[in-house]
Write an enzyme that holds these catalytic residues in place. Structure first.
Site: not given
Lengths: 492, 96
Positions: A77, A153, A177
Site C-alpha cells: 500500500k 482505503s 481499511s
C-alpha cells in the site's frame, strides 16, 4: 490453473523442485499486470527493474531451506514508506516524493524474508475513504465486476490480490481499511491487534487506531505474512513487547469447543445489514456449529455510537498528523505564495483532496477551543464504553463473528457524494479499531444478483490472532468460496 | 444542537492552514454541520465518571538514552525538498 492458484507453501515447493524460478514468478506478476491492469488499476507505481534484478539474485543464491515469502511477489500500500521507491499515499501532495530515505519497519522485515516488491498500490488519499475513489490519481475497480468499487482505503491492496497480480499485499486499517476491501474483493485480510505490527514508516492517519496487516488468498498465507511482519520495534513506542507465537502451528487445531459470540447488533437491519449478508453469515455459523463450535447471541450495546466516536477521534488525530505536510521539506509546494502562512495554505489547499480537507476541518473543529470537551473528550469516553463491551464478551467467549460490511460492493460513484452514508457503512469494522482488538475478513459467499463476494468477520481478543486464524482456517477448509476466481483479462 | 456558521468554517480553515474559496465555505458549512449533528448522537450517552480512552494498550512512557546515532545526511534530508539553498530548506521571508 494458473500460478496464482498456488499457496505460498506450494510455490516454495515448486521453487525447490526447480519447476519454477523466482524470475518466472516475478515475470508472471508483471505479465498479469500487463493483462488486467487497464481494467483494475490497482497500482500507482511499479518497480519492475529492481524486482527482476532481485529475482535474479534470489535465483542465483537460493538456500537449501527457504522461508515462505522467499522470492514471492508482493504489493505494498502506498502509505508504507519504501526506500528509493515513490511513496504518495495516493495524494497529489506527494506526487514528487520519488526518493524516500528509509524503509518502514515492515519493509525491512519483508526484505529480510527476501520478498520481492512488485510495486505500490492505490488507496484512498491518506487512507481516508471506503472505495478508493478518493485516490488523487484514479479509481481502482473491483476485479469481480469492474463497474463496482473494490472498497477502501486499501482498495489497491485487495484488488491486486483478487486479480492475481501479486500473491499477497500489505494494507493498513484505521476503521476497516483492510477488512472491508478484503470483503468486497473476496480475499483474506487481517487487522492485527493494535501494537502487534510496527507503524514506523506508515504515514500516520490516526495514530491510536492505525495498524498494518496482510491481504492474501488463503488463511494460511495470511498467517505466514503476519509472522514475518509482527514484533516489537524500538522505533515505534506504541509497539507492544509481547511474545509472537507461531501462527501456522495454530491453524490445524480445529474449532471443537470454540465459543463463538454473535452480537445481535451485527445482524440487525437497523444497522443496515442486508438480508443476503445476514443469510450468508448465518450459514457460516451453521458450518462452525457442524465443526463442533458453540454459537451464542450477545450484545455490544454501544455499537451504534462507534461511527460517531470514530469520525471525531480519527479526524482529530489526522488534523494533527497531517500538519506536517507544509510544502517545505518534501512534497509539492504551491507557486506564488507571498509569505510563510500563505505558502502553507496554498500548498495544502492544492495538495489535499476534498475528503482529506473535510476530515482535517472536522478534526480541527473538534479539537478547537470551546468544543474539545463536547466532541473530542466525549468521543474518547464513548470509546471506553465500546472497548468495555468487547472486554465483557471476551470474558466468556473466544471469538466474535459477524459480517465485515453491511453490504457487498456497490457501484462506482454510488455513494461518493454522500460522506455520511459512506461513513455509516463502517459500522461493523470501526468498533474493532476503537477497542484495539484484531479482526479478520474472509469470503463466506457471493451475492445472488451480481455474484460479488460477501465477507465474514472474525474478531479476537488482544494479541490472540492465533485463535482467529484457527477459526478462519477451519471454516475455509470446510467451504469452497476461496477457490472461486474473478473472470478477468479473458482467463480466470 | 450546534449549528456551524460560515465564519466558524473560515476560522477553522485558518487554524488548519487551508485556503478556502467562498464556494468551498458554502459546501463545508453544510457538510460539517451534518457530520457534527450526527456526532451529537453521543450526547445520548451518560459518560459521567467514564475515563476517556486515548490509547488501548496500557503503555507507560517509553524512554531511551539520549545518544547520537547515525541517521540521514544533510544532503539526503534536502533531496526531496521543493526548494533549498546553502544546505538549508528555503522558505519565503518571514521577517518584514
Amino acid at each position: 490453473m494458473t500460478l496464482f492458484d498456488y499457496t505460498l507453501d506450494e510455490l516454495q515447493k515448486k521453487l525447490h523442485n526447480k519447476e519454477l524460478t523466482v524470475t518466472e514468478l516475478v515475470q508472471a506478476s508483471y505479465d498479469r499486470i500487463d493483462a488486467v491492469e487497464d481494467e483494475v488499476k490497482s497500482f500507482l507505481t511499479l518497480d519492475k527493474d529492481r524486482a527482476l534484478e532481485k529475482a535474479k539474485q534470489l535465483d542465483e543464491n537460493m538456500p537449501e531451506k527457504t522461508n515462505p515469502l522467499y522470492g514471492i511477489p508482493a504489493g505494498i500500500k502506498d502509505n508504507i514508506v519504501t526506500k528509493g521507491l515513490r511513496t504518495t499515499c495516493a495524494s497529489q501532495f506527494l506526487s514528487n516524493f520519488d526518493d524516500p530515505l528509509y524503509d518502514a519497519t515492515v519493509m525491512e522485515k519483508l526484505n529480510k524474508e527476501e520478498a520481492v516488491v512488485i510495486g505500490k498500490l492505490n488507496m484512498d488519499e491518506f487512507a481516508m475513504g471506503s472505495t478508493t475513489e478518493n485516490s488523487g490519481y484514479y479509481d481502482t475497480r473491483n476485479p469481480w465486476n469492474t463497474d463496482y468499487v473494490p472498497g477502501g482505503s486499501s482498495g489497491g491492496s485487495a484488488a491486486a490480490v483478487a486479480a492475481g497480480e501479486v500473491f499477497y499485499s500489505l494494507g493498513s486499517d484505521t476503521g476497516g481499511s483492510i477488512r472491508q476491501p478484503a470483503s468486497f474483493c473476496g480475499v483474506v485480510g487481517l487487522k492485527p491487534t493494535y501494537g502487534l505490527v510496527s507503524r514506523f514508516g506508515l504515514v500516520a492517519f490516526a495514530s491510536s487506531l492505525d495498524q498494518i496487516g496482510p491481504l492474501t488468498r488463503t488463511v494460511e498465507d495470511n498467517a505466514y505474512v503476519l509472522q514475518a511482519i509482527a514484533g516489537h520495534d524500538k522505533m515505534d513506542s506504541t509497539s507492544a513487547n509481547v511474545d509472537i507465537p507461531n501462527y501456522h502451528d495454530a491453524l490445524k487445531e480445529g474449532v471443537k469447543g470454540l465459543k463463538i459470540a454473535v452480537p445481535k447488533e451485527y445482524l440487525s437491519s437497523q444497522e443496515g445489514i442486508q438480508p443476503e449478508v445476514r443469510e450468508k453469515v448465518e450459514a457460516a455459523l451453521e458450518v462452525f456449529k457442524s465443526l463442533g463450535a458453540t454459537v451464542e447471541e450477545v450484545s455490544l450495546p454501544h455499537s451504534k455510537y462507534a461511527v460517531a466516536a470514530y469520525y471525531l477521534l480519527a479526524s482529530s488525530e489526522a488534523s494533527a498528523n497531517l500538519a506536517r505536510f507544509d510544502g517545505i521539506r518534501y512534497g509539492k509546494r504551491a507557486e506564488g505564495a507571498e509569505n510563510l502562512i500563505d505558502l502553507f495554505k496554498k500548498s495544502r489547499s492544492e495538495g489535499f483532496g476534498d475528503e482529506v480537507k473535510r476530515r482535517i476541518m472536522l478534526g480541527t473543529f473538534a479539537l478547537s477551543s470551546g468544543y474539545y470537551d463536547a466532541y473530542y473528550k466525549k468521543a474518547q469516553q464513548a470509546r471506553t464504553l465500546i472497548k468495555q463491551d468487547f472486554d465483557k464478551v471476551f470474558e466468556t467467549f473466544d471469538v466474535i463473528i459477524g459480517p465485515t460490511s453491511p453490504t457487498p460492493a456497490y457501484k462506482v460513484g454510488e455513494k461518493i457524494d454522500d460522506p455520511l452514508t459512506m461513513y455509516a457503512d463502517d459500522v461493523l469494522t470501526i468498533p474493532v479499531n476503537l477497542a484495539g482488538v484484531p479482526g479478520l475478513s474472509l469470503p463466506c459467499g457471493f451475492s445472488k444478483e451480481h455474484h460479488l463476494p460477501i465477507g465474514l468477520q472474525i474478531i479476537g481478543k488482544h494479541f490472540d490472532e492465533k485463535t482467529i486464524y484457527r477459526a478462519a482456517y477451519a471454516y475455509e477448509q470446510a467451504t469452497e468460496h476461496h477457490k472461486e476466481r474473478p473472470n478477468l483479462g479473458g482467463a480466470k | 444542537m450546534t449549528d456551524i456558521s460560515k465564519d466558524q468554517v473560515r476560522h477553522v480553515a485558518h487554524l488548519a492552514r487551508l485556503a478556502v474559496s467562498e464556494e468551498e465555505v458554502e459546501v463545508m458549512t453544510k457538510q460539517l454541520g451534518d457530520i457534527i449533528h450526527y456526532a451529537e448522537l453521543l450526547n445520548e450517552l451518560d459518560t459521567t465518571g467514564v475515563e476517556p480512552t486515548t490509547h488501548v494498550l496500557d503503555l507507560k512512557n517509553v524512554m531511551r538514552k539520549d545518544e547520537p546515532r547515525k541517521w540521514i545526511t544533510r544532503e539526503d534530508a534536502l533531496k526531496n525538498a521543493p526548494d533549498h539553498q546553502a544546505g538549508q530548506f528555503k522558505v519565503p521571508a518571514i521577517l518584514e
